[in-house]
Design a protein around this motif. Structure first.
Motif, PDB file in Angstrom:
ATOM      1  N   GLY A 220       1.049  -1.286  -0.032  1.00  0.00           N
ATOM      2  CA  GLY A 220      -0.351   0.294   0.273  1.00  0.00           C
ATOM      3  C   GLY A 220       1.018   1.144   0.248  1.00  0.00           C
ATOM      4  O   GLY A 220       1.826   1.060  -0.545  1.00  0.00           O
ATOM      5  N   ALA A 221      -0.100   2.247   0.562  1.00  0.00           N
ATOM      6  CA  ALA A 221       0.751   3.596   0.482  1.00  0.00           C
ATOM      7  C   ALA A 221       0.621   4.492   1.666  1.00  0.00           C
ATOM      8  O   ALA A 221      -0.560   4.759   2.644  1.00  0.00           O
ATOM      9  N   GLU A 234       0.051   8.691   6.893  1.00  0.00           N
ATOM     10  CA  GLU A 234      -1.033   8.072   8.175  1.00  0.00           C
ATOM     11  C   GLU A 234      -0.778   7.044   5.742  1.00  0.00           C
ATOM     12  O   GLU A 234      -0.718   7.467   5.107  1.00  0.00           O
ATOM     13  N   HIS A 235      -1.592   5.833   6.572  1.00  0.00           N
ATOM     14  CA  HIS A 235      -1.735   4.955   6.007  1.00  0.00           C
ATOM     15  C   HIS A 235      -3.374   5.427   4.751  1.00  0.00           C
ATOM     16  O   HIS A 235      -4.018   4.950   5.725  1.00  0.00           O
ATOM     17  N   ILE A 236      -3.357   5.911   3.321  1.00  0.00           N
ATOM     18  CA  ILE A 236      -3.974   5.965   2.726  1.00  0.00           C
ATOM     19  C   ILE A 236      -4.814   5.611   1.878  1.00  0.00           C
ATOM     20  O   ILE A 236      -5.876   5.180   1.528  1.00  0.00           O
ATOM     21  N   LEU A 237      -3.894   4.279   1.551  1.00  0.00           N
ATOM     22  CA  LEU A 237      -4.258   3.213   0.144  1.00  0.00           C
ATOM     23  C   LEU A 237      -3.581   1.730   1.354  1.00  0.00           C
ATOM     24  O   LEU A 237      -2.831   1.013   0.273  1.00  0.00           O
ATOM     25  N   ALA A 238      -4.476   1.291   1.896  1.00  0.00           N
ATOM     26  CA  ALA A 238      -3.947   0.570   2.213  1.00  0.00           C
ATOM     27  C   ALA A 238      -4.777  -0.856   1.609  1.00  0.00           C
ATOM     28  O   ALA A 238      -5.426  -1.120   1.049  1.00  0.00           O
ATOM     29  N   GLU A 239      -3.606  -1.683   1.573  1.00  0.00           N
ATOM     30  CA  GLU A 239      -4.028  -3.156   0.688  1.00  0.00           C
ATOM     31  C   GLU A 239      -4.063  -2.686  -0.913  1.00  0.00           C
ATOM     32  O   GLU A 239      -4.796  -3.728  -1.703  1.00  0.00           O
TER      33      GLU A 239
END
Length: 403
Positions: A220-221, A234-239
């Motif tokens: 992710g991103a 901040e994790h915004i595009l999990a998986e």
């Protein structure tokens, strides 16, 4: 070097007392161990600069580049405010140019192998950072023909895959293959300022330098809110494994393509105003287009998976490199207010090297040049797998060179 004293030779038929025999055996073992240690150290030193096939293939998964282990041209960087350009080749050489006309220098070092990325230091065209297997080399032009180098290294940060300078050029941010750390460097003192825990393979500063986007091909991103005292992830595009990404000018949209996917997506940040003095940002997710099915002059064409995207600094063009396709797709961006972001296929750019026509040429990397309002310096530089690079003047004529 002084040679070790050689004991007297003894004939096979000569008598040998027990004590002498034990001493001889012990001496032989010690000499053998010493010689073995010496050759082992030489072997390890020689292997430091030798790339292996499994390593090369694993490194290829961390880049937006097509076939990193085979590509003759691996990375192109253009200074944001001047006519200086840098180009990395598979020979682990950084070629420097001025306006793609005058070869300025060739930067190489014995330890500078498996080159991945290069970035000019803002506010100067005499210094740049190069990510490689040993860490990060900082090259500085100390005279007209002389370049000095310094190595930034960390024991858990080798095989650097992405480097990004902040806006004033006071710090450098890097990520490395297999490392779970983002390192912020003070390049002048060669010291680490901070280390952030994240599994990231490439970085992208937003054009306003308020956000740092970090993406991985398998995890992710993240978005890092950059502040002087605190860097918040901040994790915004999990998986969502990211293949390639690019910011639009003004940092309005972040465009990206997922790994093993053909769709182009965008995320946009909005502020939850409410009653907060520092509103919390939230992100909206939107499908922009299917880059596999493209309609050109009313005809549908299928192109496969996108490998890399790039956005023109004036938000006019979007360029797309496909896996092993003999062209680069150039699209126009439609960013009308209160309307959905759209792309309009504009033209195909093919390799115009006559010698490469029968070699199945395909694009491996690209970079838009800095923008001028009159359009005369709006360029797209493309590197081809054959070692040919091509500079497309998007409003005037073409200029090209081959390394």
């Amino acid at each position: 070097m002084e040679q070790a004293e050689v004991p007297p030779q003894r004939a096979v038929c000569d008598p040998c007392p027990n004590e002498d025999a034990v001493a001889s055996i012990w001496s032989t073992l010690c000499n053998g161990f010493s010689a073995g240690k010496h050759w082992l150290l030489l072997l390890l030193q020689s292997l430091q600069n030798v790339r292996t096939t499994p390593l090369a293939h694993s490194l290829a998964t961390y880049r937006q580049m097509v076939n990193w282990d085979e590509a003759c041209i691996r990375c192109i960087a253009i200074h944001p405010t001047s006519r200086h350009q840098a180009l990395i080749t598979s020979e682990d050489i950084v070629h420097l140019f001025v306006n793609w006309v005058d070869p300025a220098a060739q930067l190489q070092a014995p330890e500078q192998v498996d080159l991945y990325c290069v970035a000019y230091r803002p506010c100067t065209n005499r210094e740049l950072a190069v990510g490689c297997a040993a860490g990060i080399y900082i090259w500085r032009n100390v005279s007209s023909q002389l370049w000095g180098k310094r190595l930034l290294s960390h024991k858990a940060h080798i095989h650097v895959t992405s480097v990004q300078w902040n806006q004033p050029g006071t710090t450098l941010v890097s990520v490395a293959m297999g490392s779970r750390q983002i390192i912020v460097w003070n390049t002048d003192s060669a010291q680490t300022i901070r280390m952030l825990s994240a599994s990231i393979s490439f970085l992208l500063y937003s054009p306003d330098f308020q956000l740092l986007f970090g993406a991985s091909s398998d995890a992710g991103a993240d978005v890092c809110y950059v502040e002087r005292r605190c860097w918040q992830l901040e994790h915004i595009l999990a998986e969502r494994p990211i293949q390639t990404a690019a910011w639009t000018a003004g940092s309005t949209y972040l465009l990206f393509v997922q790994k093993d996917d053909t769709h182009l997506y965008s995320i946009t940040r909005y502020a939850d105003l409410g009653v907060f003095l520092k509103p919390q940002l939230f992100w909206t997710f939107e499908l922009v287009a299917d880059l596999h099915e493209i309609f050109v002059l009313g005809k549908q064409k299928h192109h496969g998976q996108a490998q890399a995207i790039a956005v023109d600094p004036l938000n006019i063009y979007l360029a797309v490199i496909y896996k092993r396709q003999p062209f680069v797709l150039l699209c126009k961006l439609s960013m009308k207010k209160h309307a959905k972001l759209r792309i309009i296929p504009w033209e195909y750019i093919h390799c115009d090297d006559e010698q490469a026509r029968g070699q199945c040429a395909y694009a491996t990397c690209m970079c838009f040049g800095h923008a001028k309002e009159n359009g005369r310096r709006r360029t797209l530089t493309i590197g081809w797998n054959t070692g040919y690079y091509q500079v497309e003047w998007l409003k005037t004529d073409n200029y090209k060179r081959c390394i």
